[in-house]
Design a protein around this motif. Structure first.
Motif, PDB file in Angstrom:
ATOM      1  N   ARG A  41      63.555  28.329  54.946  1.00  0.00           N
ATOM      2  CA  ARG A  41      63.020  29.504  55.635  1.00  0.00           C
ATOM      3  C   ARG A  41      61.597  29.817  55.135  1.00  0.00           C
ATOM      4  O   ARG A  41      60.693  30.110  55.924  1.00  0.00           O
ATOM      5  N   ASN A  76      62.784  43.070  60.073  1.00  0.00           N
ATOM      6  CA  ASN A  76      62.227  41.816  60.597  1.00  0.00           C
ATOM      7  C   ASN A  76      62.241  41.686  62.122  1.00  0.00           C
ATOM      8  O   ASN A  76      61.302  41.103  62.679  1.00  0.00           O
ATOM      9  N   ASP A 119      56.912  35.684  49.314  1.00  0.00           N
ATOM     10  CA  ASP A 119      57.569  34.630  50.098  1.00  0.00           C
ATOM     11  C   ASP A 119      59.067  34.927  50.241  1.00  0.00           C
ATOM     12  O   ASP A 119      59.632  35.739  49.496  1.00  0.00           O
ATOM     13  N   TYR A 169      58.956  40.306  63.839  1.00  0.00           N
ATOM     14  CA  TYR A 169      58.938  39.024  64.555  1.00  0.00           C
ATOM     15  C   TYR A 169      58.817  39.189  66.069  1.00  0.00           C
ATOM     16  O   TYR A 169      58.288  38.328  66.748  1.00  0.00           O
ATOM     17  N   ALA A 197      59.472  27.843  54.063  1.00  0.00           N
ATOM     18  CA  ALA A 197      58.529  26.839  54.568  1.00  0.00           C
ATOM     19  C   ALA A 197      58.390  26.930  56.087  1.00  0.00           C
ATOM     20  O   ALA A 197      57.729  26.083  56.706  1.00  0.00           O
ATOM     21  N   GLY A 198      59.026  27.907  56.688  1.00  0.00           N
ATOM     22  CA  GLY A 198      58.911  28.107  58.141  1.00  0.00           C
ATOM     23  C   GLY A 198      59.709  27.086  58.944  1.00  0.00           C
ATOM     24  O   GLY A 198      59.453  26.887  60.133  1.00  0.00           O
ATOM     25  N   LYS A 199      60.702  26.450  58.300  1.00  0.00           N
ATOM     26  CA  LYS A 199      61.496  25.439  59.020  1.00  0.00           C
ATOM     27  C   LYS A 199      62.782  26.059  59.575  1.00  0.00           C
ATOM     28  O   LYS A 199      63.212  27.111  59.117  1.00  0.00           O
ATOM     29  N   ASP A 200      63.415  25.349  60.514  1.00  0.00           N
ATOM     30  CA  ASP A 200      64.703  25.810  61.034  1.00  0.00           C
ATOM     31  C   ASP A 200      65.709  25.880  59.889  1.00  0.00           C
ATOM     32  O   ASP A 200      65.768  24.959  59.069  1.00  0.00           O
ATOM     33  N   CYS A 201      66.504  26.940  59.876  1.00  0.00           N
ATOM     34  CA  CYS A 201      67.431  27.082  58.749  1.00  0.00           C
ATOM     35  C   CYS A 201      68.786  27.612  59.203  1.00  0.00           C
ATOM     36  O   CYS A 201      69.599  28.009  58.376  1.00  0.00           O
ATOM     37  N   THR A 207      58.872  41.132  51.991  1.00  0.00           N
ATOM     38  CA  THR A 207      58.271  40.016  52.737  1.00  0.00           C
ATOM     39  C   THR A 207      57.357  40.515  53.864  1.00  0.00           C
ATOM     40  O   THR A 207      56.747  39.702  54.558  1.00  0.00           O
TER      41      THR A 207
END
Ligand code: CAA
Length: 378
Positions: A305, A95, A64, A99, A307-311, A53
């Motif tokens: 994750r 990561n 992805d 990040y 889709a970049g949403k809170d998970c 990734t």
């Protein structure tokens, strides 16, 4: 909701399945005897899996997040060891730098981690602070252009093998979790003492070690993020990392289920295959239902994750359920195999031993309950 992978994800899944069968299966006995799968990780680097990734700009395959989870799931069906080595290397070894690192840190570390030349590890747990992670005693004291790091970490997956360690230590104990900072530590740093290799129940071949930092000089440029941001860095990366461990547990669960079905169809007692005996058939039905439910939770968390949403909540739910399912299914798979299941001649006893730790590391099942309930009550 339907699980639907893209053409690219399906191609990647086929590639990982072939790789696992041809390269990992023949290596399992060596891992069971304690050998770390370094050569396998190198080959996985050549296939782009060690930086799956990571952005192409830093030598990664830039796939992805769901593709990454597919890879962990498929690898873990064959070897939970390879699954955890990749999961820790990626989710919590690489990561945090991607990040939270600055450009110099990303340029220095990520390409070598993505190629598999370097392996990553994550150092949070200490002998007296496991679940209560912010109660750590490791201390980093700022001097002119460096920090002096002292402390001990325990149960470090990839420890000793890894070239890069994300290490958490308090720079201001009076601030509790807000006083924790994160550092990138090179294996070659003087003062890094690689201690006891844990003799584990399962995951033979994955290295789990104690580490001690003795007056280690960490250059100030190796601070990750800001001082005091370390605990949030740890928590944010664990949120995502837990989906990787959930995928590992799913792989173990599915492997145990498939082994049990195949054996139950072939083994005859009382004049018919044991699968046709209701007691065994019902076990298989329960196993299949748990695998399916775990799969949906794991891939739901992965798609959020991706889709970049809170998970965070979904990651903990996936890990909690997939880990429990892996354990339940592995126990029942041994039962279906009967006496043979208790021997090393069949893989179900390995699944049984490997499944247990998925309920413990990257946050115990009890911690997943805490995280989920905190989300519900927010
Ligand atoms: N993302 C970002 N920030 C977060 C966060 C998250 N998911 N969760 C908490 N935080 C922040 C909070 O907002 C809070 O910040 P402020 O003080 O600024 O408000 C701060 O962190 C402290 O939060 P809490 O008070 O909720 O923290 P806590 O001390 O009660 O602990 C916990 C919470 C969930 C129990 C946490 O300690 C935890 O996850 N423990 C388990 C540790 C763990 O998973 N260890 C795994 C080790 S790695 C491993 O196992 C790898 C391997 O080998 C496979």
């Amino acid at each position: 909701m339907q699980l639907k992978f893209t053409e690219e994800q399906l191609m990647m899944r086929n590639m990982v399945r072939d790789f696992a069968q041809t390269e990992i299966t023949p290596f399992i006995d060596r891992m069971e005897a304690g050998e770390f799968p370094r050569d396998i990780m190198k080959k996985m680097g050549e296939l782009g899996l060690m930086g799956i990734t990571s952005p192409e700009k830093y030598g990664g395959a830039e796939m992805d997040f769901t593709s990454y989870i597919i890879a962990i799931h498929e690898l873990s069906k064959v070897s939970a060891v390879v699954g955890v080595v990749l999961s820790v290397h990626t989710s919590v070894g690489t990561n945090p730098i991607l990040y939270f690192g600055n450009e110099e840190q990303k340029t220095k570390y990520v390409p070598k981690l993505a190629s598999g030349e370097w392996l990553g590890a994550f150092c949070l747990t200490e002998p007296s602070s496991g679940s209560d992670a912010s109660a750590m005693k490791s201390r980093a004291v700022k001097k002119a252009d460096h920090y002096v790091l002292n402390g001990s970490k325990i149960f470090i997956t990839n420890g000793g093998e890894a070239d890069v360690y994300i290490v958490f230590a308090s720079t201001d104990p009076s601030q509790g979790s807000r006083g924790v900072s994160a550092f990138i530590v090179d294996k070659s740093s003087p003062g890094l003492i690689i201690g006891k290799d844990e003799e584990k129940m399962g995951l033979h071949g994955s290295r789990t070690v104690q580490l001690t930092f003795e007056d280690m000089i960490v250059p100030a440029e190796n601070l990750l993020g800001e001082e005091g941001e370390g605990f949030k860095i740890a928590m944010a990366n664990l949120d995502v990392g837990r989906i990787g461990i959930a995928a590992q547990a799913l792989g173990i669960a599915e492997a145990a289920y498939e082994a049990a079905v195949a054996y139950a169809k072939e083994r005859e007692q009382f004049g018919k295959p044991i699968a046709a005996q209701q007691g065994v058939g019902f076990k298989l039905a329960d196993m299949a239902t748990k695998v399916e439910a775990a799969k949906l939770l794991v891939y739901k968390a992965a798609s959020l994750r991706a889709a970049g949403k809170d998970c965070g909540k979904e990651a903990s739910m996936a890990k909690l359920f997939a880990a429990q399912s892996a354990m339940d299914i592995a126990i029942e798979a041994v039962q279906v195999f009967g006496g043979y299941g208790y021997t090393e001649d069949y893989p179900v006893e390995r699944y049984f031993r490997d499944a247990k730790v998925t309920q413990i590391y990257e946050g115990t099942s009890e911690i997943q309950h805490i995280v989920i309930s905190k989300h519900l009550l927010k």
